[in-house]
Design a protein around this motif. Structure first.
Motif, PDB file in Angstrom:
ATOM      1  N   ALA A  95      62.341  55.116  35.110  1.00 38.49           N
ATOM      2  CA  ALA A  95      61.259  55.770  35.853  1.00 38.49           C
ATOM      3  C   ALA A  95      59.945  55.066  35.539  1.00 38.49           C
ATOM      4  O   ALA A  95      59.839  54.357  34.535  1.00 38.49           O
ATOM      5  CB  ALA A  95      61.179  57.243  35.459  1.00 38.49           C
ATOM      6  N   SER A  96      58.972  55.280  36.375  1.00 44.58           N
ATOM      7  CA  SER A  96      57.658  54.691  36.111  1.00 44.58           C
ATOM      8  C   SER A  96      57.102  55.277  34.817  1.00 44.58           C
ATOM      9  O   SER A  96      57.372  56.427  34.477  1.00 44.58           O
ATOM     10  CB  SER A  96      56.705  54.961  37.273  1.00 44.58           C
ATOM     11  OG  SER A  96      56.408  56.338  37.341  1.00 44.58           O
ATOM     12  N   LEU A 126      65.145  63.858  35.668  1.00 42.68           N
ATOM     13  CA  LEU A 126      65.624  64.923  36.544  1.00 42.68           C
ATOM     14  C   LEU A 126      66.278  66.042  35.735  1.00 42.68           C
ATOM     15  O   LEU A 126      66.012  67.229  35.965  1.00 42.68           O
ATOM     16  CB  LEU A 126      66.620  64.329  37.533  1.00 42.68           C
ATOM     17  CG  LEU A 126      66.749  64.937  38.900  1.00 42.68           C
ATOM     18  CD1 LEU A 126      65.412  65.242  39.533  1.00 42.68           C
ATOM     19  CD2 LEU A 126      67.559  64.022  39.795  1.00 42.68           C
ATOM     20  N   ARG A 127      67.097  65.665  34.763  1.00 36.30           N
ATOM     21  CA  ARG A 127      67.730  66.680  33.906  1.00 36.30           C
ATOM     22  C   ARG A 127      66.686  67.481  33.140  1.00 36.30           C
ATOM     23  O   ARG A 127      66.791  68.706  33.023  1.00 36.30           O
ATOM     24  CB  ARG A 127      68.698  66.006  32.936  1.00 36.30           C
ATOM     25  CG  ARG A 127      69.965  65.509  33.587  1.00 36.30           C
ATOM     26  CD  ARG A 127      70.804  64.743  32.587  1.00 36.30           C
ATOM     27  NE  ARG A 127      72.051  64.281  33.170  1.00 36.30           N
ATOM     28  CZ  ARG A 127      72.621  63.133  32.845  1.00 36.30           C
ATOM     29  NH1 ARG A 127      72.090  62.336  31.926  1.00 36.30           N
ATOM     30  NH2 ARG A 127      73.751  62.776  33.416  1.00 36.30           N
ATOM     31  N   ASN A 128      65.678  66.788  32.594  1.00 36.59           N
ATOM     32  CA  ASN A 128      64.607  67.487  31.868  1.00 36.59           C
ATOM     33  C   ASN A 128      63.846  68.433  32.781  1.00 36.59           C
ATOM     34  O   ASN A 128      63.505  69.549  32.384  1.00 36.59           O
ATOM     35  CB  ASN A 128      63.633  66.489  31.241  1.00 36.59           C
ATOM     36  CG  ASN A 128      64.136  65.940  29.931  1.00 36.59           C
ATOM     37  OD1 ASN A 128      65.097  66.440  29.362  1.00 36.59           O
ATOM     38  ND2 ASN A 128      63.487  64.896  29.453  1.00 36.59           N
ATOM     39  N   MET A 142      61.560  64.533  41.767  1.00 41.14           N
ATOM     40  CA  MET A 142      62.320  64.183  42.981  1.00 41.14           C
ATOM     41  C   MET A 142      61.498  63.263  43.881  1.00 41.14           C
ATOM     42  O   MET A 142      62.018  62.281  44.416  1.00 41.14           O
ATOM     43  CB  MET A 142      62.733  65.446  43.742  1.00 41.14           C
ATOM     44  CG  MET A 142      63.912  66.156  43.129  1.00 41.14           C
ATOM     45  SD  MET A 142      65.423  65.174  43.099  1.00 41.14           S
ATOM     46  CE  MET A 142      65.778  65.044  44.844  1.00 41.14           C
ATOM     47  N   GLN A 143      60.225  63.570  44.052  1.00 39.84           N
ATOM     48  CA  GLN A 143      59.368  62.727  44.888  1.00 39.84           C
ATOM     49  C   GLN A 143      59.264  61.323  44.305  1.00 39.84           C
ATOM     50  O   GLN A 143      59.377  60.332  45.025  1.00 39.84           O
ATOM     51  CB  GLN A 143      57.981  63.343  45.018  1.00 39.84           C
ATOM     52  CG  GLN A 143      57.954  64.569  45.896  1.00 39.84           C
ATOM     53  CD  GLN A 143      56.631  65.303  45.824  1.00 39.84           C
ATOM     54  OE1 GLN A 143      55.678  64.842  45.212  1.00 39.84           O
ATOM     55  NE2 GLN A 143      56.584  66.466  46.449  1.00 39.84           N
ATOM     56  N   ALA A 144      59.066  61.239  43.002  1.00 37.98           N
ATOM     57  CA  ALA A 144      58.935  59.934  42.356  1.00 37.98           C
ATOM     58  C   ALA A 144      60.253  59.157  42.400  1.00 37.98           C
ATOM     59  O   ALA A 144      60.254  57.939  42.534  1.00 37.98           O
ATOM     60  CB  ALA A 144      58.484  60.110  40.906  1.00 37.98           C
TER      61      ALA A 144
END
Length: 153
Positions: A95-96, A126-128, A142-144
């Motif tokens: 992820a960024s 996502l899990r976090n 979700m958007q990212a």
């Protein structure tokens, strides 16, 4: 975010994608009740709007190329669903850094590099977010993960 149906969409999509990632590469049945909760059809056999919104989310994920499935099981489930290559690669990728900092409650600096790398992936974020129960956090992740960076097409 004021639109509750959009928050529910993000949560349903996140739960479905995590379920599929956890089973990958096996094909599994995705049941709406496992994602949106129990539903009792009315006297005419029609499901609730909530149930149908979740079922619609699953179909939309397939239409957008994030999952594949063999068939639907009435309006109850997707039969033999699996992540697409695009979704698997995206969820497995880092992820960024700004998303990682915003969602990282772990003090991952003290961890070995391999574990730190795992904690930086979209699936971990996502899990976090799902564990936190925060609709705003789930929506942001979700958007990212799928909607901001469209360069992976």
């Amino acid at each position: 975010m004021a639109d509750i149906h959009i928050e529910e969409f993000y949560k349903d999509a996140a739960i479905a994608l995590v379920q599929l990632y956890n089973a990958f590469p096996r094909r599994v049945n995705l049941f709406v009740e496992d994602i949106a909760g129990p539903d009792e059809p009315d006297e005419f056999g029609l499901h609730s709007k909530r149930h149908m919104a979740c079922f619609g989310t699953l179909l939309w994920l397939a239409e957008e190329g994030l999952l594949r499935y063999v068939d639907t099981i009435r309006q109850e489930a997707l039969d033999q669903a699996v992540l697409t290559q695009r979704a698997f690669v995206r969820l497995s990728s880092p992820a960024s850094p700004d998303l990682h900092e915003e969602n990282n409650a772990d003090s991952s600096q003290d961890l070995p590099p391999a574990i730190r790398e795992d904690f930086s992936t979209h699936i971990h974020m996502l899990r976090n977010a799902l564990r936190s129960g925060s609709s705003a956090k789930i929506s942001r992740v979700m958007q990212a993960t799928f909607f901001r960076d469209r360069s992976d097409h």
